[in-house]
Design a protein around this motif. Structure first.
Motif, short mmCIF file in Angstrom:
data_model
loop_
_atom_site.label_atom_id
_atom_site.label_comp_id
_atom_site.label_asym_id
_atom_site.label_seq_id
_atom_site.Cartn_x
_atom_site.Cartn_y
_atom_site.Cartn_z
N PHE A 1 5.69 2.26 -7.72
CA PHE A 1 4.79 1.12 -7.37
C PHE A 1 4.29 0.77 -8.74
CE2 PHE A 1 4.97 1.07 -2.90
CZ PHE A 1 4.76 -0.15 -2.93
N ARG B 1 7.46 -0.92 -10.20
CA ARG B 1 8.06 -1.89 -9.39
C ARG B 1 9.54 -1.84 -9.40
NH1 ARG B 1 3.20 -2.24 -8.07
NH2 ARG B 1 2.17 -4.19 -7.72
N GLY C 1 7.64 -8.60 1.09
CA GLY C 1 6.71 -8.59 0.13
C GLY C 1 6.21 -7.25 -0.24
N GLU D 1 7.06 -4.60 -1.93
CA GLU D 1 7.20 -4.49 -3.44
C GLU D 1 5.80 -4.70 -4.20
OE1 GLU D 1 9.22 -6.59 -1.84
OE2 GLU D 1 11.22 -6.12 -2.25
N ARG D 2 5.50 -5.77 -3.80
CA ARG D 2 4.27 -6.14 -4.48
C ARG D 2 2.59 -5.59 -3.52
NH1 ARG D 2 7.46 -10.10 -4.01
NH2 ARG D 2 6.29 -11.16 -2.59
N GLU D 3 2.74 -5.37 -2.46
CA GLU D 3 1.72 -5.15 -1.59
C GLU D 3 2.00 -3.91 -0.89
OE1 GLU D 3 -1.13 -6.55 -1.79
OE2 GLU D 3 -0.74 -8.59 -2.72
N TYR D 4 1.11 -2.77 -1.37
CA TYR D 4 1.65 -1.47 -0.90
C TYR D 4 1.25 -1.35 0.71
CZ TYR D 4 0.49 3.60 0.08
OH TYR D 4 0.58 4.73 0.71
#
Length: 319
Positions: A242, A245, A276, A278-281
């Motif tokens: 993360f 990314r 989404g 990949e950006r928001e855990y």
């Protein structure tokens, strides 16, 4: 005993948006009903097996107690009774003569108070189709707890650690705020889904006892390490970093227990990661498992099974 109704401070059947509590007053008295009395009502409902609906015993006539009273009143109009036997410490079901002639209105009035006393006297218990049971720190369906115990036993037998930290299951629909990424008809509200609760998240597989590996670009597999020497092997994994990314591949040597597969064997399926992620855990959803063949189309019936009647669900804008 006086008949209790909602105070004139609030519209009848409405909720104080500031305190999210309902106030009860006697017909002949404009004072707010004694907090100790409500405290006792909450305690009695806990005794009857409505603890997961009541929540904390705090002396407040809140929306949770309102939902509990509705559930109690609708059950009191049915002949079905679950009865607790103190000697066998088990419940059995009997058909009885209906004694409750009051209304299903969520108000703790004379008729409801008398019926509550009768239930306590006869050891009646929550008689909905699927009353929830306490499991660790959460409330859960008994059949789900049995499935988890089987998984736990297998993981421990293979030299692993379970649960990952703890398990979250039921979310009380009377005080649940639909958060970002959560459906209005979340299966957690019907106790049909569980979350593996591990605060460390998707961490370094070299240091943690568990790790989250990509299965196919849509689903994750949750692994825990085994301490058994005879299970040692080399295995290729795909992980997601993360911080950077990006995916990365890693070969690990040791014992590996795929918890996701064990859940699936018990008809508890994982869900796809959300768009989404990949950006928001919180959209990764690696921790989530739910009962197979359950979706929005049967959500209302499943809510009814655990005691939440349609009158309450409509009041809270769930249906």
């Amino acid at each position: 005993m006086a008949v209790y109704k909602f105070s004139n401070k609030l519209k009848k059947n409405d909720v104080d948006k500031t305190t999210y509590e309902r106030h009860l007053t006697g017909e002949e008295d404009s004072n707010v009903l004694d907090k100790n009395y409500i405290h006792k009502i909450q305690e009695r409902f806990h005794e009857l097996g409505f603890g997961y609906m009541v929540g904390n015993i705090n002396g407040c006539f809140n929306i949770k107690l309102y939902a509990t009273i509705l559930a109690f009143q609708i059950q009191a109009k049915s002949q079905k009774r679950n009865i607790y036997n103190f000697f066998s410490e088990k419940e059995y079901t009997e058909k009885i003569n209906i004694t409750f002639l009051g209304q299903v209105n969520g108000v703790f009035d004379n008729e409801t108070a008398k019926e509550l006393s009768l239930w306590l006297e006869n050891n009646y218990r929550n008689s909905c189709d699927v009353p929830l049971v306490k499991w660790g720190k959460t409330w859960i369906r008994s059949e789900t707890s049995e499935k988890i115990e089987k998984i736990k036993s297998k993981v421990l037998g293979l030299g692993g650690i379970f649960p990952i930290n703890s398990i979250a299951c039921f979310r009380n629909p009377a005080n649940t705020t639909i958060s970002k990424g959560m459906k209005k008809t979340s299966l957690h509200l019907a106790a049909l889904a569980i979350d593996l609760d591990e605060w460390r998240g998707m961490q370094d597989p070299d240091t943690d006892y568990y790790y989250i590996a990509d299965r196919d670009g849509e689903y994750w597999d949750v692994f825990v390490k085994s301490k058994l020497k005879n299970n040692t092997l080399k295995k290729d994994f795909t992980f997601y970093d993360f911080d950077k990314r990006q995916y990365y591949n890693k070969t690990l040597e040791g014992g590996f227990i795929n918890i996701s597969k064990l859940f699936e064997e018990q008809a508890m399926i994982p869900i796809r990661r959300k768009m989404g992620w990949e950006r928001e855990y919180y959209l990764t959803e690696w921790w989530h498992f739910q009962r197979i063949n359950t979706d929005d189309s049967i959500w209302q019936k499943e809510m009814n099974k655990i005691g939440y009647i349609n009158k309450f669900l409509k009041k809270q804008n769930y249906i």
